[in-house]
Design a protein around this motif. Sequence first.
Motif, PDB file in Angstrom:
ATOM      1  N   LYS A 255       0.860  -1.358  -0.165  1.00 25.50           N
ATOM      2  CA  LYS A 255      -0.040   0.266  -0.033  1.00 25.50           C
ATOM      3  C   LYS A 255       0.869   1.374  -0.110  1.00 25.50           C
ATOM      4  N   GLN A 256       2.021   1.088   0.741  1.00 26.20           N
ATOM      5  CA  GLN A 256       2.804   2.482   0.882  1.00 26.20           C
ATOM      6  C   GLN A 256       3.318   3.048  -0.655  1.00 26.20           C
ATOM      7  N   TYR A 257       3.335   2.086  -1.549  1.00 23.02           N
ATOM      8  CA  TYR A 257       3.799   2.386  -2.673  1.00 23.02           C
ATOM      9  C   TYR A 257       2.783   2.791  -3.754  1.00 23.02           C
ATOM     10  N   GLN A 258       1.537   2.600  -3.395  1.00 19.83           N
ATOM     11  CA  GLN A 258       0.438   2.912  -4.398  1.00 19.83           C
ATOM     12  C   GLN A 258       0.189   4.234  -4.069  1.00 19.83           C
ATOM     13  N   PRO A 259      -0.404   4.712  -5.470  1.00 18.42           N
ATOM     14  CA  PRO A 259      -0.570   6.277  -5.656  1.00 18.42           C
ATOM     15  C   PRO A 259      -1.685   6.535  -4.736  1.00 18.42           C
ATOM     16  N   VAL A 260      -1.452   7.945  -4.126  1.00 19.07           N
ATOM     17  CA  VAL A 260      -2.816   8.383  -3.472  1.00 19.07           C
ATOM     18  C   VAL A 260      -2.627  10.049  -3.839  1.00 19.07           C
ATOM     19  N   ALA A 261      -3.505  10.530  -4.469  1.00 19.76           N
ATOM     20  CA  ALA A 261      -3.477  11.877  -5.138  1.00 19.76           C
ATOM     21  C   ALA A 261      -2.280  11.849  -6.071  1.00 19.76           C
TER      22      ALA A 261
ATOM     23  N   TYR B 193      -7.254  -0.493   4.787  1.00 24.63           N
ATOM     24  CA  TYR B 193      -8.193  -1.197   4.050  1.00 24.63           C
ATOM     25  C   TYR B 193      -8.285  -0.415   2.597  1.00 24.63           C
ATOM     26  N   PRO B 194      -8.925  -1.303   1.714  1.00 22.72           N
ATOM     27  CA  PRO B 194      -8.924  -0.634   0.384  1.00 22.72           C
ATOM     28  C   PRO B 194      -9.767   0.452   0.234  1.00 22.72           C
ATOM     29  N   GLU B 195     -10.687   0.745   1.040  1.00 22.69           N
ATOM     30  CA  GLU B 195     -11.670   1.882   0.991  1.00 22.69           C
ATOM     31  C   GLU B 195     -10.860   3.124   1.399  1.00 22.69           C
ATOM     32  N   ASP B 196      -9.881   2.793   2.417  1.00 23.63           N
ATOM     33  CA  ASP B 196      -9.204   4.096   2.797  1.00 23.63           C
ATOM     34  C   ASP B 196      -8.541   4.852   1.896  1.00 23.63           C
ATOM     35  N   PHE B 197      -8.202   4.280   0.752  1.00 24.08           N
ATOM     36  CA  PHE B 197      -7.257   5.144  -0.162  1.00 24.08           C
ATOM     37  C   PHE B 197      -8.155   6.300  -0.734  1.00 24.08           C
ATOM     38  N   ALA B 198      -9.676   6.020  -1.066  1.00 26.84           N
ATOM     39  CA  ALA B 198     -10.411   7.392  -1.605  1.00 26.84           C
ATOM     40  C   ALA B 198     -10.472   8.282  -0.624  1.00 26.84           C
ATOM     41  N   LEU B 199     -10.791   7.796   0.897  1.00 25.10           N
ATOM     42  CA  LEU B 199     -10.872   8.833   1.799  1.00 25.10           C
ATOM     43  C   LEU B 199      -9.585   9.670   1.904  1.00 25.10           C
ATOM     44  N   ALA B 200      -8.350   8.804   2.104  1.00 26.08           N
ATOM     45  CA  ALA B 200      -6.986   9.605   2.205  1.00 26.08           C
ATOM     46  C   ALA B 200      -7.057  10.914   1.034  1.00 26.08           C
ATOM     47  N   GLU B 201      -7.478  10.209  -0.014  1.00 24.05           N
ATOM     48  CA  GLU B 201      -7.096  11.035  -1.581  1.00 24.05           C
ATOM     49  C   GLU B 201      -8.139  12.351  -1.307  1.00 24.05           C
TER      50      GLU B 201
END
Length: 235
Positions: free
Chosen positions: A29-35, A219-227
């Motif tokens: 996860k730490q290497y996956q893109p956020v924004a 969790y997977p849904e946290d990415f959208a929240l963080a973004e």
Amino acid sequence: MHTTPTQPRCFALLPCAGSGSRAGGAVPKQYQPVAGVPMVRHALAAFRAVPRIARALVVVAPGDGALAAQAGFSVADCGGATRAESVFNGLNALLTQGVHTGDWVLVHDAARCLITPTLIDALIDACLPDAVGGLLALPLADTLKQTDDGGKVAATIDRAGKWLAQTPQMFRIGLLRDALAAHAASGFAGITDEASAVEAAGYQPLLVRGSARNLKVTYPEDFALAEAILRNSRP
Ligand code: CTP
Ligand code: MG
């Protein structure tokens, strides 16, 4: 406030060696893109924006050097089997790089990509005058339930005086290294954050109020929240 060479310095250590099993995805996860940017870069940028942080070291898994290089920062590839082991190895790396045992270290989860320079500064301000150090944490707002493991409630636990531990957690490097070393033989069993090791060594870390925004992408849904939070808080 400026530090002089006679004062202890502050270093950041970002454990970034997990597999992100709960988040899933092709890469941890730490290497996956956020924004649009690898998650760990957001955390790193916050520390780099704090003048009192002398240097930030990212601890990656031995096989992840290429991913880290792609993400654009220099690292120590001494990640371990557990978060505590990654931190322990990273502290030892810092100590071989001219960092003194009396210097401070702020350990921060790469997965808490919403940390801000203001929160980091608040922790430093609170801990610098303290002999031991402390951590960002949040008083528990919700009612706390104990499960019977069958998906039913076994008990309601009094939430008064309960805090949720976040990161960064700031301690003297030597004290933290020694506190963790005491658990190396047991594979760091039960050591889920820096403070728990420091507590087991007989100290009382300071609780410094953090923020709900400083969530850990899990969790997977946290990415959208963080973004959404990141995009919303941009100037
Ligand atoms: N971490 C680490 N070394 C490990 C395990 C975790 O450096 N052996 C890091 C993760 O990369 C993360 C932080 O510790 O930045 C907090 O851990 P967590 O959110 O639990 O991440 P993972 O362990 O990767 O995720 P999961 O527990 O879902 O597998
Ligand atoms: Mg984990």
